[in-house]
Design a protein around this motif. Structure first.
Motif, short mmCIF file in Angstrom:
data_model
loop_
_atom_site.label_atom_id
_atom_site.label_comp_id
_atom_site.label_asym_id
_atom_site.label_seq_id
_atom_site.Cartn_x
_atom_site.Cartn_y
_atom_site.Cartn_z
N PHE A 141 60.39 5.67 29.44
CA PHE A 141 60.08 4.46 30.21
C PHE A 141 58.93 4.68 31.17
O PHE A 141 57.99 3.87 31.24
N TYR A 142 58.96 5.78 31.92
CA TYR A 142 57.99 5.98 33.00
C TYR A 142 56.62 6.40 32.48
O TYR A 142 55.59 5.86 32.90
N GLU A 153 55.66 6.67 29.00
CA GLU A 153 55.21 5.98 27.79
C GLU A 153 55.26 4.47 27.93
O GLU A 153 54.77 3.75 27.05
N HIS A 154 55.90 3.98 29.00
CA HIS A 154 56.06 2.53 29.22
C HIS A 154 56.77 1.88 28.02
O HIS A 154 56.41 0.78 27.58
N ASN A 155 57.79 2.58 27.51
CA ASN A 155 58.47 2.14 26.30
C ASN A 155 59.97 1.97 26.59
O ASN A 155 60.76 2.89 26.40
N ALA A 156 60.34 0.77 27.05
CA ALA A 156 61.74 0.50 27.40
C ALA A 156 62.65 0.55 26.17
O ALA A 156 63.80 0.97 26.25
N SER A 210 64.29 -4.52 34.57
CA SER A 210 63.56 -5.54 35.32
C SER A 210 63.88 -5.49 36.81
O SER A 210 63.09 -5.93 37.64
N ASN A 242 58.75 -2.06 38.09
CA ASN A 242 57.69 -1.26 37.48
C ASN A 242 58.07 0.21 37.49
O ASN A 242 59.12 0.60 38.00
N GLN A 243 57.18 1.01 36.91
CA GLN A 243 57.46 2.44 36.78
C GLN A 243 57.58 3.15 38.13
O GLN A 243 58.33 4.11 38.27
N THR A 244 56.85 2.66 39.12
CA THR A 244 56.89 3.31 40.43
C THR A 244 58.30 3.29 41.02
O THR A 244 58.81 4.30 41.49
N ARG A 266 47.56 -2.53 40.64
CA ARG A 266 48.35 -1.31 40.76
C ARG A 266 47.65 -0.34 41.71
O ARG A 266 46.42 -0.32 41.81
N TYR A 285 47.04 3.65 42.91
CA TYR A 285 47.14 5.04 42.48
C TYR A 285 46.44 5.91 43.52
O TYR A 285 45.80 5.41 44.45
#
Length: 283
Positions: free
Chosen positions: A149-150, A152-155, A183, A187-189, A271, A273
């Motif tokens: 998830f974090y 690869e952003h692949n839920a 949700s 987001n990943q953060t 975003r 960074y």
């Protein structure tokens, strides 16, 4: 003359101490580098045969060599090279070949490889190995789910791992619904903050704790700034061009300092960074 002599010899002694300590550090690193290369590339069958019945002791020794090797480089405030990271990964594979139930090398790989070395696949391979041997441990599947998830952003890929983790003994209560509630974290953060906070609770090593706390603090600051960006967007119907606009709008008094020595900045999509990439910067 009698007062000058002791001072003179003291000065020489201090100079020699500085020179020798630098040389000792260099020799230690070179020796560790050579031994990593020699031991790390031995096949698993050879390692097990060489260790005889002392697989646990040999595994501990190899793991100590690995963390010392990586630690010497990070101590210098410089990240290991790509080749050096791959040597460390090879060593950890050897460690877990000797003792596949030994959890520390898997945890070390998860803490270091995805975050510091941009080597998530290497961490995932070791976690898959951990899952095969540590069949009643929820942590390998938990970390695999987080990585998917974090990083690869692949839920969709993360959800099955988290469901398997939730079904195992000792799994945190929040895991049971996490796969269906991504949700909530937005987001990943935010998920990274949840993950690192939980990891800190289960980490007793002081150096690892300090490493995780700094990374957690950095993510918390990024999350704070991203929330302020959303407030700015809601009030103005546009994204800020820079973080300085948040100060001008009265949403922040000052831009927080990156614990790693970099600078926080904003991307075109809102975003936040850090220029340090969460790697300690040389001063």
């Amino acid at each position: 003359m009698s007062r000058i002599c002791p001072f003179f010899f003291l000065l020489i002694g201090l100079s020699l101490s500085i020179i020798l300590s630098s040389n000792v550090h260099s020799i230690r690193f070179r020796h560790n580098n050579e031994s990593m290369g020699n031991i790390g590339h031995l096949p698993a069958t050879v390692l097990r045969a060489a260790a005889l019945e002392f697989h646990g002791i040999a595994s501990d020794f190899m793991f100590l060599k690995t963390i010392t090797y990586v630690g010497l480089r990070l101590q210098e405030h410089s990240s290991p090279t790509k080749e050096e990271w791959h040597k460390a990964a090879t060593m950890l594979r050897g460690v877990t070949d000797l003792d596949p139930m030994f959890w520390d090398p898997y945890l070390f790989a998860e803490v270091i490889f995805p975050w510091q070395a941009n080597m998530q696949p290497e961490a995932d391979k070791l976690l898959q190995k951990a899952a095969r041997y540590r069949t009643n441990d929820f942590q390998p599947f938990y970390f695999l789910g987080f990585n998917a998830f974090y990083f690869e952003h692949n839920a969709a890929k993360a959800a099955p791992y988290l469901r398997r983790a939730a079904a195992l003994p000792g799994a945190p209560a929040f895991l049971k619904g996490l796969a269906a509630r991504f949700s909530l974290y937005g987001n990943q953060t935010k998920l990274g903050i949840v993950f690192l906070a939980d990891l800190l609770k289960n980490t007793s090593n002081p150096k690892t704790n300090a490493y995780l706390k700094k990374r957690l603090r950095t993510l918390e600051l990024i999350n704070l700034l991203e929330n302020k960006v959303k407030e700015f967007q809601k009030a103005t119907s546009r994204l800020p061009l820079s973080l300085d606009e948040l100060i001008k709008k009265g949403l922040l008094d000052t831009i927080p300092q990156d614990p790693y020595g970099g600078k926080f900045t904003i991307t075109a999509n809102g975003r936040v960074y850090t220029t340090s990439n969460m790697i300690e910067q040389k001063k």
